[in-house]
Enzyme design. Structure first.
Site, mmCIF file in Angstrom:
data_model
loop_
_atom_site.group_PDB
_atom_site.id
_atom_site.type_symbol
_atom_site.label_atom_id
_atom_site.label_comp_id
_atom_site.label_asym_id
_atom_site.label_seq_id
_atom_site.Cartn_x
_atom_site.Cartn_y
_atom_site.Cartn_z
ATOM 1 N N HIS A 64 0.883 -1.177 0.000
ATOM 2 C CA HIS A 64 0.000 0.000 0.000
ATOM 3 C C HIS A 64 0.912 1.215 0.000
ATOM 4 O O HIS A 64 1.657 1.420 0.959
ATOM 5 C CB HIS A 64 -0.896 -0.007 1.232
ATOM 6 C CG HIS A 64 -1.773 -1.226 1.310
ATOM 7 N ND1 HIS A 64 -3.017 -1.287 0.732
ATOM 8 C CD2 HIS A 64 -1.560 -2.444 1.864
ATOM 9 C CE1 HIS A 64 -3.547 -2.492 0.937
ATOM 10 N NE2 HIS A 64 -2.673 -3.217 1.623
ATOM 11 N N ASP A 307 2.431 -7.011 2.328
ATOM 12 C CA ASP A 307 1.260 -6.250 2.769
ATOM 13 C C ASP A 307 1.696 -4.987 3.521
ATOM 14 O O ASP A 307 1.073 -4.589 4.511
ATOM 15 C CB ASP A 307 0.321 -7.112 3.628
ATOM 16 C CG ASP A 307 -1.080 -6.501 3.756
ATOM 17 O OD1 ASP A 307 -1.357 -5.466 3.107
ATOM 18 O OD2 ASP A 307 -1.898 -7.046 4.523
#
Ligand SMILES: [Zn+2]
Length: 427
Positions: A64, A307
Site C-alpha cells: 500500500h 502487505d
C-alpha cells in the site's frame, strides 16, 4: 553503460542455475553469463559480489503506497525507497488509494510517480469494482492498457458471489489475475484480532479463521467455474491453506502468498496491546503458523508478499480497538525470511528466490522479470545470508514507523538492489 557483477553465487530457479557465475549487464538488460575465470570487457564497471548471492530482483505482490490521497503516510517515492532498501526491485500497490485506483488515469499517475522517483518499478493493481464498493465492475481493460497487472478490492472484498462471478469472467477476458483478500465480513465485522482463547482473555473482539476459509472456498469454486486465475492474498489460516492445496491438486488456477509477519508471529504478540500487532488478516494461533510453515515447505504457498501498510503514528497511538489495521514490511521481509525460514532450515536459498522473485513474476505475468536469463531486464537483488544487522524503525525509509520489529536482530539481508541495470541501493 556496462556493469559486471563478479564472483557472486548466481541463483535463477527459472534456468536451474545455482552456482558461481559472473553477470554482464548492458543498457538495462542481462547480456551474458560468464565463467568466473573468463575475461570480461574492460570498460565494464565491476560490482564485486564475493561471498554474496546474486538473484533476480525481488517482487512484492502486495503493498500500500498511499498515493494519491494519503501522502502523510507514504508517497510512491518514499515507498519505493523503502522497497529498494529492503531488496525489492518491483512492488505492486493495491488500489485503496484516495480516490480508489479504479481507472486508467490513476493507474497511469502511479506509474509516472514511480518513474519520477527512479527507484523501484511500480506495477499497480486496479480495483475490481468502482470505488471498491462491490457493486459495479471497474474498467479493467482500460486499467490494463495503462499498466495495471491484476485486479483486487483487497480490504473490501467483493461481498457477493454474483458480482465476483461476473468480475472473474471479465478479468479472464483481459488475462488479469484476481487478487483475493478472503474475509467474510459477516463473520469478522468488528473484530480486531484472531478469535480464540487469547481474544477472550484479552477482552478483544475476534476475527474467526472461518471468515477467511469460507471466502477462500467460495472464490476458488468460482475460479474453477470461470477459469479465471485467482491469487489468494496474505493467506493466514490452516483451513484456507488446505482448501488451496486441494484446489491445486484438482488443477484449479489458484496461487497464494504469505506475509513475513504471519510466518513469524502469533496472536501471543497481541498481549501487550501494541497496535503494531493489529493487522488484517490478524496474527493467528500457533497451529495456523505451523500450517503456514508446512505450506511454505511443500509448495502450497507460492510467494512472500509484505502487505506493507503504512499508518501515521497518531493513528496507531489509539486504543487497540480503534487503531487502523496494518504494519510496514518492506525493509524487514528479507531479514525475517532469513531468520525464520532459511536459517531454520524450512527452505533453501533456491526456494527463497522462487518465493520472492520467480513465482511473483509468473503470477502477475511480468515478462522478462523474475529471471536473469540473457535478454531479461536487469533487475537484481544481491543478498548476504550472513550479514548481521538490527532493524531501527526510526531509520526506516518509509514515512511511517508502524512496525512490530523495531530493534530486532537479523542474520541475512539484501545488500544491494539493481533496477534496470542501475544500482539504486547499497547497504
Ligand atoms: Zn488485504
Amino acid at each position: 553503460m556496462k556493469l559486471l557483477i563478479a564472483n557472486g553465487h548466481l541463483i535463477d530457479p527459472n534456468e536451474n542455475q545455482n552456482s558461481g557465475k559472473n553477470l554482464l549487464i548492458e543498457d538495462g538488460k542481462v547480456i551474458a553469463w560468464l565463467g568466473q575465470s573468463e575475461s570480461a570487457p574492460e570498460d565494464a564497471e565491476v560490482f564485486d559480489a564475493t561471498g554474496l548471492v546474486v538473484a533476480p530482483g525481488f517482487i512484492d505482490l502486495h503493498v500500500h503506497l498511499r498515493e494519491p490521497g494519503q501522502e502523510h503516510k507514504e508517497t510512491i517515492a518514499s515507498g519505493c525507497a523503502a522497497a529498494v532498501a529492503g531488496g525489492f526491485t518491483s512492488v505492486c500497490p493495491m488500489p485503496n488509494t484516495q480516490p480508489i485506483n479504479d481507472n486508467a488515469a490513476i493507474t497511469r499517475y502511479m506509474i509516472e510517480q514511480a518513474e519520477r522517483a527512479g527507484l523501484a518499478n511500480v506495477f499497480p493493481v486496479g480495483a475490481i469494482t468502482k470505488s471498491s464498493d462491490g457493486a459495479e465492475l471497474a474498467e479493467m481493460g482500460e486499467m490494463k492498457a495503462a499498466g495495471a497487472v491484476a485486479v483486487s478490492d483487497d480490504g473490501r472484498p467483493v461481498p457477493t458471489a454474483g458480482i465476483m462471478r461476473r468480475a472473474m469472467e471479465y478479468a479472464k477476458d483481459f488475462d488479469l489475475p484476481v487478487i483475493d483478500h478472503c474475509e467474510d465480513k459477516s463473520l469478522s465485522a468488528g473484530g480486531v484480532m484472531h478469535e480464540g482463547k487469547l481474544s477472550l482473555l484479552l477482552g478483544l473482539k475476534g476475527m474467526p479463521a472461518l471468515a477467511e476459509d469460507l471466502d477462500a472456498m467460495r472464490d476458488i469454486i468460482l475460479a474453477k467455474e470461470t477459469g479465471c486465475a485467482i491469487h489468494i492474498a496474505h493467506i493466514s489460516t490452516s483451513g484456507a491453506i488446505e482448501i488451496v492445496r486441494r484446489a491445486k491438486n484438482e488443477g484449479i488456477n489458484v496461487t497464494c502468498e504469505v506475509t513475513p509477519h504471519h510466518f513469524t508471529l502469533t496472536d501471543a504478540a497481541v498481549e501487550g496491546y501494541d497496535t503494531n500487532t493489529k493487522m488484517s488478516p490478524p496474527l493467528r494461533s500457533q497451529e495456523h503458523l505451523e500450517a503456514i510453515l508446512e505450506a511454505i515447505k511443500d509448495g502450497t504457498i507460492d510467494a512472500i508478499a509484505t502487505d506493507h501498510a503504512p499508518h501515521h503514528a497518531d493513528e496507531k497511538a489509539l486504543e487497540y480497538d480503534r487503531a487502523p489495521f496494518g504494519i510496514t514490511g518492506l525493509e524487514t521481509a528479507v531479514g525475517l525470511a532469513f531468520n525464520e525460514l532459511v536459517h531454520k532450515g524450512v527452505i533453501d536459498l533456491v526456494r527463497f528466490v522462487q518465493l520472492c522473485s520467480t513465482n511473483p513474476a509468473k503470477i502477475f505475468n511480468l515478462k522478462n522479470r523474475g529471471t536473469l536469463r540473457v535478454g531479461a531486464i536487469a533487475d537484481v537483488t544481491i543478498l548476504d545470508p550472513d550479514f548481521n544487522w538490527t532493524y531501527k524503525v526510526a531509520e526506516s525509509k518509509s514515512k511511517s514507523k508502524n512496525s512490530p520489529f523495531d530493534n530486532w536482530n537479523f542474520t541475512g539481508a539484501a545488500v544491494a538492489t539493481i533496477v534496470g541495470g542501475k544500482i539504486v541501493y547499497r547497504r
